[in-house]
Design an enzyme around this catalytic site. Structure first.
Site, short mmCIF file in Angstrom:
data_model
loop_
_atom_site.label_atom_id
_atom_site.label_comp_id
_atom_site.label_asym_id
_atom_site.label_seq_id
_atom_site.Cartn_x
_atom_site.Cartn_y
_atom_site.Cartn_z
N ASN A 9 0.87 -1.18 0.00
CA ASN A 9 0.00 0.00 0.00
C ASN A 9 0.90 1.23 0.00
O ASN A 9 1.46 1.60 1.02
CB ASN A 9 -0.90 -0.02 1.24
CG ASN A 9 -1.73 1.24 1.35
OD1 ASN A 9 -1.85 2.01 0.39
ND2 ASN A 9 -2.32 1.47 2.52
N LYS A 11 0.02 4.25 -0.48
CA LYS A 11 -0.67 5.47 -0.03
C LYS A 11 -0.48 6.59 -1.06
O LYS A 11 -0.53 6.32 -2.26
CB LYS A 11 -0.19 5.85 1.37
CG LYS A 11 -0.23 4.63 2.31
CD LYS A 11 -0.06 4.92 3.75
CE LYS A 11 -0.18 3.61 4.52
NZ LYS A 11 -0.26 3.77 5.95
N HIS A 96 -9.84 1.62 4.74
CA HIS A 96 -8.52 1.79 5.36
C HIS A 96 -8.62 2.82 6.48
O HIS A 96 -9.41 3.77 6.39
CB HIS A 96 -7.52 2.26 4.30
CG HIS A 96 -6.12 2.30 4.84
ND1 HIS A 96 -5.63 3.36 5.57
CD2 HIS A 96 -5.12 1.38 4.80
CE1 HIS A 96 -4.40 3.10 5.94
NE2 HIS A 96 -4.06 1.90 5.49
N GLU A 98 -6.95 5.28 7.33
CA GLU A 98 -6.80 6.70 6.95
C GLU A 98 -8.09 7.21 6.30
O GLU A 98 -8.44 8.38 6.45
CB GLU A 98 -5.58 6.87 6.03
CG GLU A 98 -4.28 6.81 6.84
CD GLU A 98 -3.13 6.09 6.15
OE1 GLU A 98 -3.10 6.03 4.91
OE2 GLU A 98 -2.25 5.57 6.87
N GLU A 164 -5.99 -4.32 10.70
CA GLU A 164 -4.96 -3.29 10.84
C GLU A 164 -5.25 -2.46 12.08
O GLU A 164 -6.02 -1.48 12.02
CB GLU A 164 -4.97 -2.37 9.62
CG GLU A 164 -4.62 -3.08 8.33
CD GLU A 164 -3.99 -2.13 7.32
OE1 GLU A 164 -2.84 -2.37 6.93
OE2 GLU A 164 -4.63 -1.12 6.96
N GLY A 170 1.83 2.82 10.63
CA GLY A 170 2.78 3.90 10.44
C GLY A 170 3.46 4.37 11.72
O GLY A 170 4.11 5.41 11.75
N SER A 208 2.75 -1.59 10.50
CA SER A 208 4.20 -1.69 10.72
C SER A 208 4.76 -3.09 10.48
O SER A 208 5.67 -3.53 11.18
CB SER A 208 4.56 -1.19 12.12
OG SER A 208 4.18 0.17 12.26
P1 PGA Z 1 2.37 0.66 7.63
O1 PGA Z 1 0.96 0.88 6.90
O2 PGA Z 1 2.89 -0.67 7.16
O3 PGA Z 1 3.22 1.82 7.18
O4 PGA Z 1 2.10 0.66 9.10
C1 PGA Z 1 0.06 -0.18 6.71
C2 PGA Z 1 -1.20 0.32 6.09
O5 PGA Z 1 -1.58 1.48 6.33
O6 PGA Z 1 -1.87 -0.40 5.32
#
Ligand code: PGA
Length: 250
Positions: A9, A11, A96, A98, A164, A170, A208
């Site tokens: 992903n 983003k 997601h 976000e 998640e 993140g 992460s």
């Molecule tokens: P990350 O993001 O691996 O940077 O924590 C995962 C995601 O948002 O799908």
């Protein structure tokens, strides 16, 4: 029984040129990794078409990061699921964290997107996860149960689920393999009440995920793949992560 799935992903990182460069490097690794896992990359929508062309002949599927709630119509700023499908997109991330917590998407709205994605022939990857406060207050399952309501009345045979935890996205903080397994097992059991195919449903972990924890997360019986943000941005790093995740030495 469940073939692993790894999704990068990106983003809002990587412009079309960077996406094309990534494909040339990752595509080569993907050839050997595709015997061990399904692989997909989710770029920003402006990079979907050039990325599709650059991935031609490589075993890497395209994923979109969201889709609109109907095939077409007055939905300014949205991408039609049918158009995504026509462009060669296979998966679409929905819900997601976000989208939920930065852009205010609701479970009701996500349910519409899910429905539209399924009728367009896309494979939705429904992302769900609890916030830190909810985990601290032992309300993890309550939060997840609420988010699962978006699936009510839908045909789940083509679904992918991604757990998640919001506090792990993140942040560098990952759910422990035991925490991930506990939730994944619970999710599979819950979905088992809704449809007969829960045993073959792929449930990905995200938050992460990185080279250092890919193997221990993937060693859990109900973790079927990883949804990877930050650690997917470098093509060699992502290939290495997948390699660790599937225990491949190739
Ligand atoms: P990350 O993001 O691996 O940077 O924590 C995962 C995601 O948002 O799908």
């Amino acid at each position: 029984m469940r073939f692993p799935l790894f999704i990068a992903n990106w983003k809002m990182h990587k412009d079309p040129l960077e996406a094309v460069r990534y494909a040339a490097t990752f595509g080569r690794d993907a050839v050997s990794l595709s015997g061990f896992a399904d692989l997909a990359v989710a770029p920003q929508s402006l990079a979907l078409v050039p990325l599709k062309e650059a991935l031609e002949g490589f075993p890497v599927a395209l994923a979109a990061q969201n889709c609109g709630p109907a095939e077409s119509g007055a939905f300014t700023g949205e991408n039609s699921p049918k158009t995504l499908k026509d462009l060669g997109v296979r998966y679409v991330l929905l819900g997601h964290s976000e989208r939920r917590w930065v852009f205010g998407e609701t479970d009701e709205g996500i349910a519409l997107r899910l429905k539209a994605a399924l009728s367009a022939g896309l494979t939705p990857v429904l992302c769900i996860g609890e916030k830190l406060q909810e985990r601290k207050e032992n309300r993890t399952f309550e939060a997840l149960e609420k988010q699962l309501k978006a699936l009510d009345g839908l045909d789940l045979s083509r679904l992918v689920l991604a757990y998640e935890p919001v506090w792990a996205i993140g942040t560098g903080e990952t759910a422990s393999p035991a925490q991930a397994q506990e939730v994944h097992f619970w999710l599979r059991t819950e979905l088992g009440r809704r449809f007969a195919g829960a045993g073959s449903l792929r449930i990905l972990y995200g938050g992460s995920a990185k080279v250092e924890n890919a193997a221990s997360l993937m060693a859990q019986p109900d973790v079927d793949g990883l949804l990877v943000g930050g650690a997917s941005l470098d093509p060699n790093g992502f290939a290495e992560l997948v390699r660790h995740g599937v225990g491949s030495t190739t």
